[in-house]
Motif scaffolding. Structure first.
Motif, PDB file in Angstrom:
ATOM      1  N   VAL A   1     -38.103   7.854  33.293  1.00 17.24           N
ATOM      2  CA  VAL A   1     -38.204   7.431  31.894  1.00 17.24           C
ATOM      3  C   VAL A   1     -39.673   7.166  31.582  1.00 17.24           C
ATOM      4  N   ILE A   2     -40.162   7.765  30.511  1.00 11.88           N
ATOM      5  CA  ILE A   2     -41.556   7.561  30.107  1.00 11.88           C
ATOM      6  C   ILE A   2     -41.691   6.230  29.378  1.00 11.88           C
ATOM      7  N   THR A   3     -42.644   5.423  29.811  1.00  9.35           N
ATOM      8  CA  THR A   3     -42.910   4.152  29.150  1.00  9.35           C
ATOM      9  C   THR A   3     -44.376   3.793  29.346  1.00  9.35           C
ATOM     10  N   GLN A   4     -44.756   2.612  28.909  1.00 12.93           N
ATOM     11  CA  GLN A   4     -46.143   2.177  28.995  1.00 12.93           C
ATOM     12  C   GLN A   4     -46.339   1.194  30.147  1.00 12.93           C
ATOM     13  N   ALA A   5     -47.503   1.281  30.775  1.00  8.26           N
ATOM     14  CA  ALA A   5     -47.836   0.325  31.836  1.00  8.26           C
ATOM     15  C   ALA A   5     -48.248  -1.011  31.249  1.00  8.26           C
ATOM     16  N   LEU A   6     -48.684  -0.998  29.998  1.00  6.70           N
ATOM     17  CA  LEU A   6     -49.085  -2.219  29.292  1.00  6.70           C
ATOM     18  C   LEU A   6     -47.849  -2.792  28.600  1.00  6.70           C
ATOM     19  N   THR A   7     -47.063  -3.560  29.342  1.00  9.11           N
ATOM     20  CA  THR A   7     -45.826  -4.123  28.816  1.00  9.11           C
ATOM     21  C   THR A   7     -45.440  -5.330  29.654  1.00  9.11           C
ATOM     22  N   PHE A   8     -44.486  -6.107  29.149  1.00 13.27           N
ATOM     23  CA  PHE A   8     -43.907  -7.176  29.951  1.00 13.27           C
ATOM     24  C   PHE A   8     -42.987  -6.550  30.990  1.00 13.27           C
ATOM     25  N   VAL A   9     -42.869  -7.173  32.144  1.00  9.41           N
ATOM     26  CA  VAL A   9     -42.178  -6.589  33.284  1.00  9.41           C
ATOM     27  C   VAL A   9     -40.711  -6.286  33.005  1.00  9.41           C
TER      28      VAL A   9
ATOM     29  N   VAL B   1     -37.608   8.024  26.497  1.00  7.93           N
ATOM     30  CA  VAL B   1     -38.927   7.450  26.244  1.00  7.93           C
ATOM     31  C   VAL B   1     -38.718   6.034  25.722  1.00  7.93           C
ATOM     32  N   ILE B   2     -39.408   5.065  26.328  1.00  4.94           N
ATOM     33  CA  ILE B   2     -39.303   3.671  25.875  1.00  4.94           C
ATOM     34  C   ILE B   2     -40.674   3.179  25.423  1.00  4.94           C
ATOM     35  N   PRO B   3     -40.930   3.171  24.128  1.00  2.64           N
ATOM     36  CA  PRO B   3     -42.123   2.476  23.635  1.00  2.64           C
ATOM     37  C   PRO B   3     -41.814   0.997  23.447  1.00  2.64           C
ATOM     38  N   MET B   4     -42.822   0.163  23.637  1.00  3.25           N
ATOM     39  CA  MET B   4     -42.674  -1.268  23.388  1.00  3.25           C
ATOM     40  C   MET B   4     -43.616  -1.658  22.252  1.00  3.25           C
ATOM     41  N   HIS B   5     -43.076  -2.332  21.239  1.00  8.36           N
ATOM     42  CA  HIS B   5     -43.868  -2.735  20.073  1.00  8.36           C
ATOM     43  C   HIS B   5     -44.660  -3.989  20.444  1.00  8.36           C
ATOM     44  N   THR B   6     -45.819  -3.785  21.029  1.00  4.52           N
ATOM     45  CA  THR B   6     -46.604  -4.848  21.645  1.00  4.52           C
ATOM     46  C   THR B   6     -47.020  -5.920  20.639  1.00  4.52           C
ATOM     47  N   PHE B   7     -46.657  -7.154  20.926  1.00  4.83           N
ATOM     48  CA  PHE B   7     -46.954  -8.325  20.090  1.00  4.83           C
ATOM     49  C   PHE B   7     -46.397  -8.180  18.673  1.00  4.83           C
ATOM     50  N   GLY B   8     -45.429  -7.279  18.495  1.00  3.22           N
ATOM     51  CA  GLY B   8     -44.824  -7.067  17.180  1.00  3.22           C
ATOM     52  C   GLY B   8     -45.439  -5.953  16.376  1.00  3.22           C
ATOM     53  N   HIS B   9     -46.482  -5.282  16.889  1.00  2.00           N
ATOM     54  CA  HIS B   9     -47.134  -4.197  16.152  1.00  2.00           C
ATOM     55  C   HIS B   9     -46.397  -2.879  16.404  1.00  2.00           C
ATOM     56  N   PRO B  10     -45.827  -2.269  15.372  1.00  2.00           N
ATOM     57  CA  PRO B  10     -45.035  -1.041  15.572  1.00  2.00           C
ATOM     58  C   PRO B  10     -45.863   0.128  16.094  1.00  2.00           C
ATOM     59  N   VAL B  11     -45.273   0.878  17.014  1.00  2.00           N
ATOM     60  CA  VAL B  11     -45.909   2.091  17.528  1.00  2.00           C
ATOM     61  C   VAL B  11     -45.736   3.224  16.513  1.00  2.00           C
ATOM     62  N   GLU B  12     -46.357   4.369  16.817  1.00  2.00           N
ATOM     63  CA  GLU B  12     -46.286   5.542  15.933  1.00  2.00           C
ATOM     64  C   GLU B  12     -44.967   6.278  16.187  1.00  2.00           C
ATOM     65  N   LEU B  13     -43.937   5.853  15.496  1.00  3.06           N
ATOM     66  CA  LEU B  13     -42.587   6.304  15.812  1.00  3.06           C
ATOM     67  C   LEU B  13     -42.315   7.743  15.397  1.00  3.06           C
TER      68      LEU B  13
ATOM     69  N   TRP C   1     -38.908  17.788  23.699  1.00  4.71           N
ATOM     70  CA  TRP C   1     -38.565  17.758  25.113  1.00  4.71           C
ATOM     71  C   TRP C   1     -37.134  17.277  25.379  1.00  4.71           C
ATOM     72  N   ASN C   2     -36.311  17.187  24.338  1.00  3.13           N
ATOM     73  CA  ASN C   2     -34.903  16.777  24.493  1.00  3.13           C
ATOM     74  C   ASN C   2     -34.768  15.424  25.191  1.00  3.13           C
ATOM     75  N   LEU C   3     -35.556  14.455  24.720  1.00  4.81           N
ATOM     76  CA  LEU C   3     -35.534  13.106  25.265  1.00  4.81           C
ATOM     77  C   LEU C   3     -34.951  12.138  24.244  1.00  4.81           C
ATOM     78  N   ILE C   4     -34.370  11.055  24.718  1.00  3.52           N
ATOM     79  CA  ILE C   4     -33.800  10.029  23.843  1.00  3.52           C
ATOM     80  C   ILE C   4     -34.821   8.912  23.667  1.00  3.52           C
ATOM     81  N   LEU C   5     -35.014   8.486  22.428  1.00  7.62           N
ATOM     82  CA  LEU C   5     -35.938   7.392  22.132  1.00  7.62           C
ATOM     83  C   LEU C   5     -35.182   6.071  22.152  1.00  7.62           C
ATOM     84  N   VAL C   6     -35.585   5.183  23.050  1.00  5.55           N
ATOM     85  CA  VAL C   6     -35.024   3.827  23.143  1.00  5.55           C
ATOM     86  C   VAL C   6     -36.169   2.861  22.877  1.00  5.55           C
ATOM     87  N   GLU C   7     -36.098   2.099  21.787  1.00  4.88           N
ATOM     88  CA  GLU C   7     -37.187   1.193  21.431  1.00  4.88           C
ATOM     89  C   GLU C   7     -37.029  -0.161  22.118  1.00  4.88           C
ATOM     90  N   ASP C   8     -38.087  -0.573  22.813  1.00  4.31           N
ATOM     91  CA  ASP C   8     -38.152  -1.947  23.289  1.00  4.31           C
ATOM     92  C   ASP C   8     -38.767  -2.764  22.150  1.00  4.31           C
TER      93      ASP C   8
END
Length: 381
Positions: free
Chosen positions: A91-99, A157-169, A179-186
């Motif tokens: 699963v693609i995600t960001q390293a800059l996130t809460f554990v 793909v799991i993006p995390m909206h860091t500190f409440g700032h929305p990512v480029e959805l 790429w036939n991936l499912i978007l799951v928002e953290d």
């Protein structure tokens, strides 16, 4: 600047006591609703406040179905399960996130691929995700996204909206479609944040919100799964309640489920907090504007919402000009009883994720090195 910041925070919160990063505020019907729950004796997962809380979230966010869970990690685990993520998947995600983002994957037997974040949103960068996939992935004959080196399926793909700032959805959705991936928002941190007029957590097929004690509203502990599709929402509700088939007295469970249902006691607190959410948002935006003015003209860069979004400003943050000023600010503020903190250590630096696949993380490393969070509790409520 350090003294100016300390004086500003103390003047803002009107106290000489310790000032935390984000404290819960109980200024409405919290005691009345919790007392009502205790008087009713329905303090566990059966009770009217659970359904009321879910309905409040549905109305506020505009999601099709909201399902309350015991915490945000349980919500994310459930969202990933519903998205079809299985053991052995990537699963693609960001390293800059809460554990918690990665813990949910770990306990499913799935593995993260860490890609870089954007300086604009502090969240998952669509360009970085696309570049990683273009170099490392292929679509097989069944249309599944496969990692060329490992042969594993890349599922979501799991993006995390860091500190409440929305990512480029929109851009992330385009990558997922290609790429036939499912978007799951953290969306754990982003209740009250909007992307181009739509609430975060309503763009992906599934998302997770947290109501931990340090979030913009709290249920003590608690979370919520947001589902775009009604049938998915009904199924999510079913599996989070041990997959028990309704019956007046028989116990029959038609699949393996989770005991993740939010207790009524916590939901009562949530219902009262939702009544206060507009006030919290107003106060937090005003505080963010004051911070912005405080740091204007200095070497410190205040983190503002992306121009395409409206952020809840859950945690205010600044980018320091260098490591020395960052370390000095952290030391002097905390010694004076004003809590500040660095951002989380990047996930690939932690022992359980040190061998995870990853792309170039230079922006994540830059943010990790220079960002500091500031006291952000609502003011004047």
């Amino acid at each position: 600047m350090n003294k100016k910041l300390i004086d500003f925070v103390r003047d803002t919160y009107q106290t000489n006591d310790f000032i935390p990063l984000h404290a819960p505020t109980f200024a409405g019907n919290e005691k009345a609703y919790v007392t009502d729950t205790i008087d009713s004796t329905f303090v566990s997962s059966v009770g009217k406040y659970v359904a009321d809380f879910e309905k409040n979230i549905e109305i506020y966010t505009g999601t099709t179905k909201a399902v309350a869970t015991v915490n945000g990690t349980a919500a994310l685990h459930t969202a990933l399960y519903m998205a079809g993520v299985k053991a052995g998947d990537l699963v693609i995600t960001q390293a800059l996130t809460f554990v918690a983002t990665c813990n949910a994957l770990f306990h499913m037997g799935a593995e993260p691929i860490f890609v870089d974040v954007s300086k604009v949103s502090l969240g998952l960068c669509p360009k970085a995700a696309e570049e990683y996939l273009d170099s490392n992935a292929m679509l097989n004959s069944d249309g599944e996204c496969i990692h060329k080196s490992t042969g594993q399926r890349i599922k979501a793909v799991i993006p995390m909206h860091t500190f409440g700032h929305p990512v480029e959805l929109d851009e992330l959705l385009a990558v997922c479609l290609k790429w036939n991936l499912i978007l799951v928002e953290d969306a754990a941190e982003s209740l009250g944040s909007f992307y181009k007029g739509k609430h975060t957590g309503t763009i992906g097929d599934f998302s997770a919100i947290s109501f931990n004690g340090n979030k913009i509203i709290t249920t003590g502990g608690g979370g919520m799964v947001l589902c775009k599709n009604l049938d998915d929402g009904v199924h999510t509700r079913h599996i989070t309640t041990t997959a028990k088939v309704p019956h007046p007295y028989e116990f029959y469970h038609d699949e393996a489920g989770f005991n993740y249902r939010l207790p009524n006691l916590n939901a009562a607190l949530g219902c009262a907090q939702m009544e206060m959410l507009p006030t919290f948002l107003k106060q937090k935006r005003a505080l963010a504007e004051q911070y912005k003015m405080l740091f204007s003209g200095s070497d410190f860069q205040f983190v503002t919402e992306p121009e395409y979004a409206q952020s809840n400003y859950w945690l205010n943050a600044i980018i320091c000009p260098d490591a020395e000023s960052r370390n000095l600010l952290l030391k002097e503020t905390n010694e004076q009883g004003v809590m500040t903190r660095p951002i989380w250590q990047l996930m690939h630096r932690l022992p359980m994720f040190k061998n995870s696949l990853r792309g170039d993380l230079r922006v994540s490393e830059w943010i990790e090195a220079y960002l500091i969070n500031l006291p952000s509790s609502p003011v004047g409520v």
